[in-house]
Design an enzyme around this catalytic site. Sequence first.
Site, PDB file in Angstrom:
ATOM      1  N   ARG A  53       9.060   9.370 -22.281  1.00 22.84           N
ATOM      2  CA  ARG A  53      10.368   8.929 -21.802  1.00 22.84           C
ATOM      3  C   ARG A  53      10.898   9.937 -20.789  1.00 22.84           C
ATOM      4  NH1 ARG A  53      14.317   7.753 -26.589  1.00 22.84           N
ATOM      5  NH2 ARG A  53      13.864   9.923 -27.071  1.00 22.84           N
TER       6      ARG A  53
ATOM      7  N   ARG B 296      23.390  14.950 -24.945  1.00 27.98           N
ATOM      8  CA  ARG B 296      24.098  13.889 -25.660  1.00 27.98           C
ATOM      9  C   ARG B 296      25.473  14.411 -26.090  1.00 27.98           C
ATOM     10  NH1 ARG B 296      19.367  11.357 -28.280  1.00 27.98           N
ATOM     11  NH2 ARG B 296      17.538  12.385 -27.416  1.00 27.98           N
TER      12      ARG B 296
ATOM     13  N   ASP C 217      25.006  11.215 -31.396  1.00 30.46           N
ATOM     14  CA  ASP C 217      23.699  11.753 -30.998  1.00 30.46           C
ATOM     15  C   ASP C 217      22.932  10.791 -30.104  1.00 30.46           C
ATOM     16  OD1 ASP C 217      23.866  14.194 -32.179  1.00 30.46           O
ATOM     17  OD2 ASP C 217      22.880  13.616 -34.033  1.00 30.46           O
ATOM     18  N   ASN C 218      23.361   9.543 -30.048  1.00 34.89           N
ATOM     19  CA  ASN C 218      22.688   8.543 -29.223  1.00 34.89           C
ATOM     20  C   ASN C 218      23.511   8.145 -28.000  1.00 34.89           C
ATOM     21  OD1 ASN C 218      20.475   8.453 -30.919  1.00 34.89           O
ATOM     22  ND2 ASN C 218      21.347   6.854 -32.210  1.00 34.89           N
TER      23      ASN C 218
ATOM     24  N   ASP D 294      18.245   6.185 -26.509  1.00 33.75           N
ATOM     25  CA  ASP D 294      17.859   6.003 -27.908  1.00 33.75           C
ATOM     26  C   ASP D 294      18.310   4.644 -28.426  1.00 33.75           C
ATOM     27  OD1 ASP D 294      16.728   8.421 -27.799  1.00 33.75           O
ATOM     28  OD2 ASP D 294      18.149   9.445 -29.096  1.00 33.75           O
TER      29      ASP D 294
END
Length: 368
Positions: free
Chosen positions: A9, A16, A84-85, A94
């Site tokens: 990726r 983040r 966190d995403n 994510d």
Amino acid sequence: YMGAALLVRVAPSWLRFGTFELLFYSGQHDLLRQLVNYTIKQHFGMEDQHRIYASFLERVTVQSAHLVASWMAAGFIHGTLNTDNMSILGFTLDLGAPYAFLTIYDPAQVANPEDDRGRYSFQRQPEAVEWNVARLAVALSPLLPLERMQEPLSRYWPEYHLAYAAAMRRKLGLRQERGAEDRELISSLLRMLSGGRVDYQAFFHNLCFHSSGGASVSRPSAEESDVASVDTAQADGADPADRADQADGADQADRADPADRADQADGAPSGIQPPPLSDMFPTDLWDDWAAWWERYRRRVASEWLADAARRMDMLCANPRFVLTPRVLEEVVRRAVQGELAPIMGLARAVATPSEPHLIVDSLAHVNV
């Protein structure tokens, strides 16, 4: 031997919201300041030192509002929308476990089967992103007084509503912003899609070929499609290959193109043709659909945009192919069995999602 694959990726940054929270809650405030300064210099290029942290928070707030607005217009469900995403740069990061696209228009749909309370359901995504932005603001509090956060944070909902309305106008082939008229046109359509349990992706793609407000135009046949846009088997759990086999024995009327069936749908008064796409709705919503269609037809006519230009706009916003987890799983399954052709077909479909392609057998169920 055992087969293997490498997934790489790439992104401009993997910073983040949670990265900044980690430094805040662990008391590493000097390192937090260094990280924020680096992020501003590396990714935002802002020079106004007087209010640089407020400007940083404002940019992230606006970008995040625009991001979730694009999800809502596309019918995308993230799945696990925690801090966190959330990318600090405002792009999709994510995709959850798993992500999903709406098929049947159900605002309460979730992508993650463990989300039994619907915390990250489709309809709650804008609120979830707003909450995440507020958590980022808390993490920035050692650098920015709380009273100076209110103005940047207040941009969220106005920016979200403007971006969402603009995205939905693109899906409808409308270029002129008309405020309350836009909101009513969009909200009344979504109520019908929800009440009629209409396929969201298929509806908007089919609308591209009726957007002149008059007779429908010709469109690519499903037989010329490489990968179809929407796997309606996601809605009921059926396997795409099974659905393809069942289609062989279905009645001709059931296999007919929605645009063709609209003119012969059951229940239409004798001698009166229902508006295009009527057959995508249950008959008890036909009156509402006819009223909406008339408003839409008049709106389209008032903008004086060439039909070909409008259709091109709409096809860019309403692709024929949508990359669902089920399609990916099917491609992987076949690749493991040594069948690699679906990978190439998938690559072509992803590159040109609004164009017709030759069908890859059983890869996805044709629904447009």
